[in-house]
Scaffold this motif. Structure first.
Motif, PDB file in Angstrom:
ATOM      1  N   ALA A   6     -74.676 -76.791 -30.200  1.00  0.00           N
ATOM      2  CA  ALA A   6     -75.968 -76.709 -29.515  1.00  0.00           C
ATOM      3  C   ALA A   6     -75.755 -76.559 -28.012  1.00  0.00           C
ATOM      4  O   ALA A   6     -76.458 -75.793 -27.339  1.00  0.00           O
ATOM      5  N   ILE A   7     -74.778 -77.294 -27.472  1.00  0.00           N
ATOM      6  CA  ILE A   7     -74.438 -77.161 -26.054  1.00  0.00           C
ATOM      7  C   ILE A   7     -73.945 -75.745 -25.762  1.00  0.00           C
ATOM      8  O   ILE A   7     -74.310 -75.134 -24.751  1.00  0.00           O
ATOM      9  N   GLY A  67     -69.181 -64.953 -16.194  1.00  0.00           N
ATOM     10  CA  GLY A  67     -69.409 -65.736 -17.409  1.00  0.00           C
ATOM     11  C   GLY A  67     -70.073 -64.918 -18.498  1.00  0.00           C
ATOM     12  O   GLY A  67     -69.739 -65.046 -19.684  1.00  0.00           O
ATOM     13  N   TYR A  68     -70.998 -64.051 -18.120  1.00  0.00           N
ATOM     14  CA  TYR A  68     -71.690 -63.185 -19.075  1.00  0.00           C
ATOM     15  C   TYR A  68     -70.720 -62.199 -19.715  1.00  0.00           C
ATOM     16  O   TYR A  68     -70.776 -61.948 -20.924  1.00  0.00           O
ATOM     17  N   THR A  69     -69.819 -61.650 -18.899  1.00  0.00           N
ATOM     18  CA  THR A  69     -68.820 -60.712 -19.416  1.00  0.00           C
ATOM     19  C   THR A  69     -67.900 -61.395 -20.421  1.00  0.00           C
ATOM     20  O   THR A  69     -67.572 -60.825 -21.473  1.00  0.00           O
ATOM     21  N   TYR A  70     -67.502 -62.619 -20.103  1.00  0.00           N
ATOM     22  CA  TYR A  70     -66.647 -63.366 -21.028  1.00  0.00           C
ATOM     23  C   TYR A  70     -67.397 -63.703 -22.310  1.00  0.00           C
ATOM     24  O   TYR A  70     -66.839 -63.645 -23.410  1.00  0.00           O
ATOM     25  N   LEU A  71     -68.671 -64.034 -22.164  1.00  0.00           N
ATOM     26  CA  LEU A  71     -69.508 -64.314 -23.332  1.00  0.00           C
ATOM     27  C   LEU A  71     -69.563 -63.126 -24.269  1.00  0.00           C
ATOM     28  O   LEU A  71     -69.518 -63.273 -25.494  1.00  0.00           O
ATOM     29  N   ARG A  72     -69.623 -61.921 -23.705  1.00  0.00           N
ATOM     30  CA  ARG A  72     -69.775 -60.710 -24.507  1.00  0.00           C
ATOM     31  C   ARG A  72     -68.444 -60.089 -24.929  1.00  0.00           C
ATOM     32  O   ARG A  72     -68.429 -59.017 -25.501  1.00  0.00           O
ATOM     33  N   ILE A 142     -69.453 -67.900  -4.719  1.00  0.00           N
ATOM     34  CA  ILE A 142     -68.127 -68.196  -5.279  1.00  0.00           C
ATOM     35  C   ILE A 142     -68.175 -69.403  -6.213  1.00  0.00           C
ATOM     36  O   ILE A 142     -67.802 -69.291  -7.396  1.00  0.00           O
ATOM     37  N   PRO A 143     -68.637 -70.600  -5.753  1.00  0.00           N
ATOM     38  CA  PRO A 143     -68.690 -71.716  -6.697  1.00  0.00           C
ATOM     39  C   PRO A 143     -69.683 -71.501  -7.832  1.00  0.00           C
ATOM     40  O   PRO A 143     -69.438 -71.944  -8.961  1.00  0.00           O
ATOM     41  N   VAL A 144     -70.788 -70.818  -7.552  1.00  0.00           N
ATOM     42  CA  VAL A 144     -71.762 -70.563  -8.620  1.00  0.00           C
ATOM     43  C   VAL A 144     -71.148 -69.655  -9.684  1.00  0.00           C
ATOM     44  O   VAL A 144     -71.251 -69.924 -10.891  1.00  0.00           O
ATOM     45  N   GLY A 145     -70.514 -68.573  -9.245  1.00  0.00           N
ATOM     46  CA  GLY A 145     -69.919 -67.636 -10.192  1.00  0.00           C
ATOM     47  C   GLY A 145     -68.823 -68.269 -11.027  1.00  0.00           C
ATOM     48  O   GLY A 145     -68.783 -68.098 -12.254  1.00  0.00           O
ATOM     49  N   PHE A 146     -67.935 -69.020 -10.376  1.00  0.00           N
ATOM     50  CA  PHE A 146     -66.858 -69.655 -11.126  1.00  0.00           C
ATOM     51  C   PHE A 146     -67.369 -70.823 -11.961  1.00  0.00           C
ATOM     52  O   PHE A 146     -66.792 -71.144 -13.004  1.00  0.00           O
ATOM     53  N   GLY A 147     -68.458 -71.457 -11.517  1.00  0.00           N
ATOM     54  CA  GLY A 147     -69.072 -72.493 -12.352  1.00  0.00           C
ATOM     55  C   GLY A 147     -69.601 -71.912 -13.643  1.00  0.00           C
ATOM     56  O   GLY A 147     -69.433 -72.499 -14.724  1.00  0.00           O
ATOM     57  N   LEU A 148     -70.242 -70.746 -13.554  1.00  0.00           N
ATOM     58  CA  LEU A 148     -70.731 -70.079 -14.764  1.00  0.00           C
ATOM     59  C   LEU A 148     -69.584 -69.650 -15.668  1.00  0.00           C
ATOM     60  O   LEU A 148     -69.685 -69.715 -16.902  1.00  0.00           O
ATOM     61  N   LEU A 149     -68.475 -69.221 -15.060  1.00  0.00           N
ATOM     62  CA  LEU A 149     -67.307 -68.837 -15.852  1.00  0.00           C
ATOM     63  C   LEU A 149     -66.717 -70.051 -16.564  1.00  0.00           C
ATOM     64  O   LEU A 149     -66.302 -69.963 -17.726  1.00  0.00           O
ATOM     65  N   SER A 155     -67.982 -73.025 -23.605  1.00  0.00           N
ATOM     66  CA  SER A 155     -68.700 -72.541 -24.786  1.00  0.00           C
ATOM     67  C   SER A 155     -67.754 -71.829 -25.741  1.00  0.00           C
ATOM     68  O   SER A 155     -67.794 -72.056 -26.961  1.00  0.00           O
ATOM     69  N   ARG A 156     -66.879 -70.961 -25.198  1.00  0.00           N
ATOM     70  CA  ARG A 156     -65.933 -70.246 -26.049  1.00  0.00           C
ATOM     71  C   ARG A 156     -64.973 -71.221 -26.726  1.00  0.00           C
ATOM     72  O   ARG A 156     -64.616 -71.054 -27.911  1.00  0.00           O
ATOM     73  N   LEU A 157     -64.541 -72.243 -25.999  1.00  0.00           N
ATOM     74  CA  LEU A 157     -63.646 -73.244 -26.575  1.00  0.00           C
ATOM     75  C   LEU A 157     -64.304 -73.947 -27.758  1.00  0.00           C
ATOM     76  O   LEU A 157     -63.675 -74.137 -28.813  1.00  0.00           O
ATOM     77  N   ILE A 158     -65.568 -74.330 -27.596  1.00  0.00           N
ATOM     78  CA  ILE A 158     -66.303 -74.984 -28.689  1.00  0.00           C
ATOM     79  C   ILE A 158     -66.387 -74.066 -29.901  1.00  0.00           C
ATOM     80  O   ILE A 158     -66.154 -74.488 -31.042  1.00  0.00           O
ATOM     81  N   ARG A 159     -66.691 -72.808 -29.661  1.00  0.00           N
ATOM     82  CA  ARG A 159     -66.857 -71.874 -30.776  1.00  0.00           C
ATOM     83  C   ARG A 159     -65.521 -71.568 -31.458  1.00  0.00           C
ATOM     84  O   ARG A 159     -65.478 -71.339 -32.673  1.00  0.00           O
ATOM     85  N   CYS A 160     -64.434 -71.575 -30.689  1.00  0.00           N
ATOM     86  CA  CYS A 160     -63.116 -71.370 -31.295  1.00  0.00           C
ATOM     87  C   CYS A 160     -62.751 -72.537 -32.207  1.00  0.00           C
ATOM     88  O   CYS A 160     -62.242 -72.344 -33.319  1.00  0.00           O
ATOM     89  N   VAL A 161     -63.007 -73.752 -31.728  1.00  0.00           N
ATOM     90  CA  VAL A 161     -62.726 -74.938 -32.549  1.00  0.00           C
ATOM     91  C   VAL A 161     -63.601 -74.933 -33.794  1.00  0.00           C
ATOM     92  O   VAL A 161     -63.151 -75.267 -34.898  1.00  0.00           O
TER      93      VAL A 161
END
Length: 206
Positions: A6-7, A67-72, A142-149, A155-161
Motif C-alpha cells: 500500500a505504501i 523517480g518517475y523514470t525509474y518507476l516506469r 536537487i533534494p526534491v528530485g533525489f528524494g523522489l528517486l 517502492s521498487r524494493l518493496i515490489r521486488c521482495v
C-alpha cells in the motif's frame, strides 16, 4: 506485506502525478527555448533571466522525473549479463543494486543538497549574471528530485521482495510502452476535450 505494498502504491501515485506534470514542463521549455532563439536572432535581444529559466526548466525535468523514470523502467540498464539469468536472479540483483548502490548514492546527494539549498535560501542568493534569477529554487530541485528517486527506490524494493515471496508481479516488466511525447499529446488532447465539454455545458446552461 499488504501494508508495504500500500505504501508502494502511494509512492508510485506521487511519482506518477509529478511525472505527468513534468510532461508539461517539456512543452514549456520548448516554447521558452524557441522564444529565446527568435529573440536573439530576429530581434537582436537577449535576457539572462529567460536563459536561466530555460536552464532551470531543463534541471527540473531531469531531477523531478528521475523517480518517475525509474518507476516506469525507462532508465538506462546494462543487461549484458543480467539478461542471461532467470527472472528471480534478475530481481535479486535489482534488490542488491537498490540497497547497496541506488539508496546510498541518492541518500548521500540528498543529505548534502539540503544545506546547499538552505544556505542559498537563507541569503536569498541571486545569479551572478546581470538580470538573472534567484538561485535557491534551482538548488531546491536537487533534494526534491533525489528524494523522489529515493522513494521510488523504496517502492521498487518493496515490489521486488513481494515478487520473490509470491505476493506480487515482476516489477522489472515494463507495463506501458508509450513515449513521453505520446503521453504529452494525449494529455493535451484530454485538456482540450475537457475545455470543449465545459464550453458546451455553459452554452446549454444558457
Amino acid at each position: 506485506m499488504k501494508f508495504l505494498l500500500a505504501i508502494a502504491r502511494l509512492i508510485d501515485a506521487l511519482n506518477e502525478r509529478i511525472g505527468r506534470a513534468v510532461l508539461w514542463l517539456t512543452l514549456i521549455v520548448v516554447l521558452v527555448s524557441a522564444a529565446n532563439a527568435v529573440s536573439r536572432k530576429v530581434l537582436n535581444m537577449s535576457s539572462n533571466a529567460w536563459l536561466e529559466l530555460q536552464w532551470y526548466l531543463f534541471g527540473a525535468i531531469f531531477l523531478l522525473a528521475a523517480g518517475y523514470t525509474y518507476l516506469r523502467n525507462e532508465h538506462v540498464r546494462v543487461d549484458v549479463l543480467s539478461a542471461r539469468f532467470s527472472t528471480r536472479v534478475q530481481v535479486t540483483i535489482e534488490i542488491v543494486g537498490i540497497l547497496f548502490f541506488l539508496l546510498p548514492a541518492a541518500g548521500l546527494v540528498f543529505w548534502l543538497a539540503i544545506p546547499y539549498f538552505y544556505d542559498s535560501w537563507r541569503i536569498q542568493e541571486l545569479s551572478s549574471n546581470t538580470g538573472g534569477l534567484i538561485r535557491w529554487p534551482a538548488k531546491l530541485l536537487i533534494p526534491v528530485g533525489f528524494g523522489l528517486l529515493i522513494l521510488s527506490g523504496i517502492s521498487r524494493l518493496i515490489r521486488c521482495v513481494a515478487f520473490l515471496s509470491g505476493q506480487g508481479p515482476n516489477p522489472l516488466v515494463t507495463t506501458q510502452m508509450k513515449t513521453a511525447e505520446e503521453e504529452l499529446a494525449e494529455e493535451i488532447q484530454r485538456q482540450q476535450e475537457a475545455r470543449e465539454r465545459s464550453a458546451n455545458g455553459k452554452v446549454e446552461g444558457r
